[in-house]
Every structure is written in C-alpha cells, then in structure tokens.
Design an enzyme around this catalytic site. Structure first.
Site, PDB file in Angstrom:
ATOM      1  N   CYS A 158       0.840  -1.189   0.000  1.00  0.00           N
ATOM      2  CA  CYS A 158       0.000   0.000   0.000  1.00  0.00           C
ATOM      3  C   CYS A 158       0.878   1.243   0.000  1.00  0.00           C
ATOM      4  O   CYS A 158       2.031   1.205   0.399  1.00  0.00           O
ATOM      5  CB  CYS A 158      -0.909   0.020   1.225  1.00  0.00           C
ATOM      6  SG  CYS A 158      -1.930  -1.454   1.404  1.00  0.00           S
ATOM      7  N   ASN A 203      -0.357   1.177   6.243  1.00  0.00           N
ATOM      8  CA  ASN A 203       0.284   0.141   5.439  1.00  0.00           C
ATOM      9  C   ASN A 203       0.800  -0.918   6.400  1.00  0.00           C
ATOM     10  O   ASN A 203       1.435  -0.593   7.397  1.00  0.00           O
ATOM     11  CB  ASN A 203       1.449   0.728   4.630  1.00  0.00           C
ATOM     12  CG  ASN A 203       2.081  -0.301   3.710  1.00  0.00           C
ATOM     13  OD1 ASN A 203       1.532  -1.375   3.491  1.00  0.00           O
ATOM     14  ND2 ASN A 203       3.238   0.022   3.171  1.00  0.00           N
ATOM     15  N   GLU A 231      13.819 -16.761 -14.335  1.00  0.00           N
ATOM     16  CA  GLU A 231      13.484 -15.337 -14.346  1.00  0.00           C
ATOM     17  C   GLU A 231      12.670 -14.978 -15.586  1.00  0.00           C
ATOM     18  O   GLU A 231      11.708 -14.198 -15.509  1.00  0.00           O
ATOM     19  CB  GLU A 231      14.770 -14.504 -14.294  1.00  0.00           C
ATOM     20  CG  GLU A 231      14.580 -13.002 -14.400  1.00  0.00           C
ATOM     21  CD  GLU A 231      13.777 -12.388 -13.275  1.00  0.00           C
ATOM     22  OE1 GLU A 231      13.376 -11.220 -13.417  1.00  0.00           O
ATOM     23  OE2 GLU A 231      13.532 -13.064 -12.248  1.00  0.00           O
ATOM     24  N   LYS A 240       8.865 -13.390 -15.538  1.00  0.00           N
ATOM     25  CA  LYS A 240       8.477 -12.145 -16.202  1.00  0.00           C
ATOM     26  C   LYS A 240       7.259 -12.360 -17.098  1.00  0.00           C
ATOM     27  O   LYS A 240       6.350 -11.538 -17.145  1.00  0.00           O
ATOM     28  CB  LYS A 240       9.641 -11.594 -17.037  1.00  0.00           C
ATOM     29  CG  LYS A 240      10.739 -10.979 -16.217  1.00  0.00           C
ATOM     30  CD  LYS A 240      10.275  -9.691 -15.553  1.00  0.00           C
ATOM     31  CE  LYS A 240      11.182  -9.328 -14.391  1.00  0.00           C
ATOM     32  NZ  LYS A 240      11.001 -10.155 -13.204  1.00  0.00           N
ATOM     33  N   HIS A 256      12.267 -36.138 -17.533  1.00  0.00           N
ATOM     34  CA  HIS A 256      11.721 -36.463 -16.210  1.00  0.00           C
ATOM     35  C   HIS A 256      10.377 -35.792 -15.966  1.00  0.00           C
ATOM     36  O   HIS A 256      10.036 -35.485 -14.827  1.00  0.00           O
ATOM     37  CB  HIS A 256      12.728 -36.067 -15.126  1.00  0.00           C
ATOM     38  CG  HIS A 256      14.017 -36.808 -15.218  1.00  0.00           C
ATOM     39  ND1 HIS A 256      14.203 -38.059 -14.666  1.00  0.00           N
ATOM     40  CD2 HIS A 256      15.189 -36.495 -15.832  1.00  0.00           C
ATOM     41  CE1 HIS A 256      15.434 -38.476 -14.918  1.00  0.00           C
ATOM     42  NE2 HIS A 256      16.052 -37.546 -15.620  1.00  0.00           N
TER      43      HIS A 256
END
Length: 616
Positions: free
Chosen positions: A2, A101, A488, A492, A511
């Site tokens: 927040c 917050n 990563e 994204k 596998h």
C-alpha cells in the site's frame, strides 16, 4: 505494498497528495482515498475503487475539497475485498482519520473489544481498529500524540500510519513499525510518504523514520519520539533523485524505459567500486576485508526475482572460487529451523530493502547467531531501507528508481553486485588470482555495451512475440547459470502477460516436462556458448521431434540454425561466464514486454501484484 502520502502546509495539499499517489501507483493497488481537514477543522473524505484518475474525478465533482492538512492512500487488498468501503482513509466518529500500510495481526481481538465498547465497523479491514483505538485513547489523553503512543503499544504486526484529527487540526502524526515511512522536509511544510518518489516534486530533503518512531508534525515543528517515548533527532538526508527520474519520457511504459536504462545502471553500479584491474573490497564497507577473511561459505536469502539472482550467484561462487553457497526463498527460510554453520556470510537481496520475509529472516538470524561469526550483507537498491539498517555490510546497486512492478534493471544490477562480491571474497581469501580478477572486471566493464547490443534485437523479438498471441502456456529451458535465467524469464512472462510459464533445467526434460510438448507449447531456450552447449542441442532435438515450437536465444558462436520449428535470435556474442546470464536476460525481458503488449495487459501494474511486498 500500500502507499501512504500526507502533508501539512500553508497551501492546499490535495493536489500534492494526488500527485504523490500517482507516483506510488507502481507499488500496486486496487483503490485509493484522501481525507483532509477543511478550514473549519471538519474531516472530509473521498474514496474510489480503481485508478487514481477515478479518485481525482470524484474530488473534482464536489464543490469544495481543500485543506492545508491531509492524508491519502492507495490500497492493495489484504483484509477485505477491493471496494470503496474498504478503501482508506478510515474515519472514526468524524474525528479520527487513519491511513495504514501493513497488517495488524491481533485486529480480531481488538475488534471484539471495540464492538463491546460500542464502536461500529463499516469495513472488513484490519485498519479500522486503528482508527477506533486512537479515538478511544484520545478520550483520556492530552494530545493526539499521546493517544497514538498508547494505541500502538496494543498493536501486534506491522504498520506505517498517518493520522489526523478534528480535535488537533494542526497536527499530523506518523508512526512506523515494520513498514517504511519517510518525512519530506520543506520550507514551512512537511510531508510523509511510503517512499521518497512520492514527494520528489515538493522536496529532496528527507528523514527516514526508524523502527518504532512516532513523529508529531505541524507546519512550524517536527518532533520525533522513539519506541521508548524519548524525543530523538533523526538526520535530514538529501536525495539525489529528481522528479523527472521517475517519469516516462519517450517510453510507453516504465518497464520499457527501465529495460533500456540498464546499460547506465550497470555503469552507475560499477562506478567507484572497480579500477581498471580490480574490485575494491572496501566498496562493501570498511569492515568487509576483515569479515570476508573469515568466510567459509555463503547463505543467500531472497524472494522472487532477487532469489533468481542469488541462484545465478550460487553457480559463480562454487564454480569460480569453490566456496559453498546455499540459496533459499526467504518465506521458507524464516519458518523452518535452518542449521547455519559458523563463518557463514549471510546475504540478503531485495530491490526495496523492505521485503517482509527477507527482513524477518535477517532479524531471525541476528537474534540467534550467538557467538557464531555470521556477518550479514544486504544488496539493495534503496538507501536507508530497513534491510540496510539491519545489516553489518551494505552494497547499494545504484539502479535508480524502478517503477514497473516487474523488476528489470534491479535484477541486472543485483547480478553485477554479486559478481563484485564473488571477486571481493575470492581475492580476500586468496582463492582468486589477479589474472582472473582482471578478466572478470574487464567483462563487467564491457557489459553496458553488451546490453546495448542485446537491445538492438528488439525488432526481431517484437516480431517473435506474435507467436504467443493465442498461447496460454510456455516452457523455458536453460542449463548451468542459464537455468535461473530461464526461471526469471518465465516469471516475467507470468507477471505481465498472465501466461502460465514454467522453467526447467534442460536436462530434466525426460523427467516429466516432455509430456507437455506439442505444437501448442512454445519452448524458450537460452543457448550460451559454453561446455553444456552440445548437451543442450540434444535436448532441443528432443523437443523438435515431438512437434514443439522452439524459440532459441543464442550466442552467435553457438551455431544453431533457424529452420522449421526453430526460431533463432542471435542475442549476443563475446560474453563470458559472468556477463552471459545478464545479457541473455535482457532479451527475455524484451520478449515478455512485447508479449504483454500483444495480450493487452497492464504492463507496469499487473493485476494482483505489488512492487514491494512489505507484508507476509
């Protein structure tokens, strides 16, 4: 998560509060609100579901909504669904207004007590108990400050608070415990905010409240009291950021802008930390040399993208300087009973320096380390953050403001920082020779140009992104350091395009993941020119044989040809063990960005996500 903004000034603060909220949009939110004390000391409030523009229109539609003191908030739902009634500020008996917050963990107990006292609740939030408690304590207190001091003693959990009262119409109270809060210092005016970016249009002078601090603010004065109630002085610091540094400029989205800022971010992160031949160990702190000499292993704790940077570093530490390195997600680490050996360097990584689980893990370690030698290091993008204050050593990444929720340049500069740490520890322990150090430093200094080269492939990547227009799933493959880069890349794509994506080590295809492969499943692969290339090529043939559509980002030396079912982008060349994962990741960032454009999602503020996860 927040966002908080507040102010007390001679001028109307409403435009300043609204602009501050806009500058905090990157943190993620579902609703917003403003409360002010008008010229007759009456509390007025406007709240709206959705974007800040909806709140601004609401305010514009009323005859008079102005005041010289007020608080504002962007909410990201925790307790209670996204709605106008759950939006902050919360008001009690037309006297107390609160923005908050964090999470009040014992709110149910407090709520039950307050209901017995006759208080009525109009929302599902934990924050409303704060407003009621402050109101109750104000009845037996000489000031708003005293009422809040009594109230926070009852709260369990984390909070950053901004409070105003019709009974104290010249006073703004700010309090923090576990959630960040800064005070902006002007001439005859003061402001509060969750971070400095919200206040850059009005000041570059800031005070960073410390854990347990409560500030009493008027136009003429500022008093800060610590957790014990003792009046204290906190240093005023000048920010080098400017208002224009958090504006879009010629870019359509902040994410796109920040992808293209990465060459400069790398330059800024290296500046003053390296010479032409070596890494300056002192850049990690004046104690670094002595502490690194005692290190026999490394423990990295982080979340999300920062966790992936740690995963890359694990390969570097163990491969290049043969130093054991463990990496763990902070939210798991803090809730088990980890056995950590003496002489371990405990590294926390966070863009904001306020990530709740990472901060809790660090505090847990410090509390229990006893006589063990466990030096702590934080790699962070924000000076004066909670993590930097808690750590023995600090390395600031100098990435600059990162507004897009999906991290880009923060990740790149974290990897640069970890590479510098690798060298600093290796040379201190005399397990990295000067020739190898010069080679790594030379590679890092070439990195900005390598990234610029990768960015030149944007047009080809944009065209490639069209293949994802009707896709709901994707698979990312990598080997060695490219496996965490694949993780990563998948993250994204998930974050900003809402496509389900998974990453696997390429050697794990047989596998399980191979069962997913068909013509509807795009498979994104990173083919760096290294010892594992030939094995990776065999993995690609396994995908091709099952009708999979391959998208290959390769080093020019990798020699994988485009053919039916193979779409190859020669993303980089002349990269080394350190620079390769960083450079390849830039291409994956561009891919996720352009897929998100095709999908029509909110690139900078993807649904359900917040930039800085400051609560569990």
């Amino acid at each position: 998560m927040c966002g908080i903004v507040g102010g007390v000034a001679e001028r109307n603060v409403v435009p300043i509060l609204l602009e501050g909220l806009r500058r905090l949009e990157y943190r993620g939110y579902d609703s917003s609100g403003v409360a002010i004390l008008d010229n007759h000391a009456n509390l007025q409030r406007q709240r709206a579901l959705g974007k800040i523009n909806a709140l601004s229109k609401k305010i514009s539609s009323v005859d008079s909504f102005s005041g010289h003191i007020g608080i504002a908030h962007t909410r990201w739902a925790t307790h209670g669904e996204p709605s106008e009634t759950n939006a902050h500020p919360h008001i009690c008996n037309k006297q107390i207004a609160v923005v908050h917050n964090g999470i009040i963990e014992n709110y149910q107990q407090l709520k039950a007590e307050q209901i017995q006292q006759g208080y009525q609740f109009t929302s599902q939030t934990d924050t409303e108990v704060v407003a009621h408690e402050v109101h109750a304590q104000r009845q037996t207190s000489d000031s708003l400050l005293e009422a809040i001091q009594k109230s926070v003693a009852l709260f369990e959990g984390a909070y950053a608070l901004g409070v105003v009262s019709s009974d104290d119409p010249e006073t703004l109270i700010a309090a923090r415990k576990g959630s960040p809060l800064v005070i902006g210092v002007g001439i005859g005016e003061y402001f509060i905010a969750s971070d400095v970016s919200a206040l850059l249009p009005v000041t570059q002078s800031f005070i960073f409240l410390e854990e347990g601090d409560i500030a009493q603010i008027t136009r003429e004065s500022l008093e800060i009291f610590n957790e014990s109630g003792k009046r204290v002085e906190r240093e005023i610091k000048q920010s080098s950021l400017t208002a224009s540094s958090v504006e879009l400029g010629e870019h359509r989205h902040f994410m796109h802008k920040e992808i293209f800022e990465q060459p400069q971010a790398v330059i800024d992160t290296l500046e003053g930390r390296v010479t032409s031949k070596e890494v300056l160990v002192s850049s990690f702190g004046h104690q670094a040399q002595a502490l690194f000499e005692q290190v026999n292993q490394v423990q990295i704790v982080a979340c999300g993208t920062s966790y992936h940077s740690g995963m890359v570093a694990k390969y570097w530490f163990e491969d290049i300087i043969q130093l054991p390195c463990q990496v763990e997600v902070a939210s798991e680490y803090r809730y088990r009973n980890p056995v950590i050996q003496d002489n371990t360097l405990f590294v926390t990584i966070s863009q904001s320096g306020e990530t709740a689980d990472t901060l809790a893990a660090l505090k847990q370690l410090k509390k229990g380390r006893g006589e063990k030698i466990l030096p702590t290091l934080t790699i962070c993008n924000v000076p004066e953050s909670s993590l930097t204050r808690e750590s023995d050593l600090t390395f600031l990444t100098h990435a600059g403001p990162e507004i897009g929720v999906a991290s880009t340049k923060a990740f790149t500069t974290q990897l640069v920082a970890l590479a510098l740490l690798l060298v600093a520890v290796g040379k201190t322990k005399q397990v990295l020779c000067s020739d190898r150090e010069r080679l790594i430093v030379s590679g890092l200094q070439k990195l900005p140009k390598l990234i610029q080269g990768a960015l030149k492939h944007e047009k080809a990547i944009k065209s490639l992104a069209n293949q994802f227009a009707d896709k709901n799933s994707a698979l990312f493959l990598g080997r060695g350091t490219m496996y965490p880069i694949a993780m990563e890349g998948a993250l994204k794509l998930k974050e900003i395009s809402y496509i389900h994506a998974e990453a696997y080590p390429a050697g794990e295809l047989k596998h399980g993941p191979l069962a997913l492969i068909d013509e509807t499943m795009p498979v994104v692969t990173i083919a760096s020119h290294d010892d594992l290339l030939e094995k990776l090529k065999s993995n690609l043939q396994e995908v091709k044989a099952r009708g999979g559509q391959m998208i290959v980002f390769e080093d020019e030396k990798s020699d994988i040809s485009s053919e039916e079912g193979f779409h190859v982008i020669k993303a980089t060349t002349n990269v080394g063990r350190i620079t390769a994962p960083i450079t390849f990741n830039v291409a994956l960032q561009l891919l996720s960005y352009h897929v998100a454009l095709i999908k029509g999602t909110d690139v900078d503020q993807p649904r359900n996500l917040a930039k800085s996860v400051t609560v569990e």
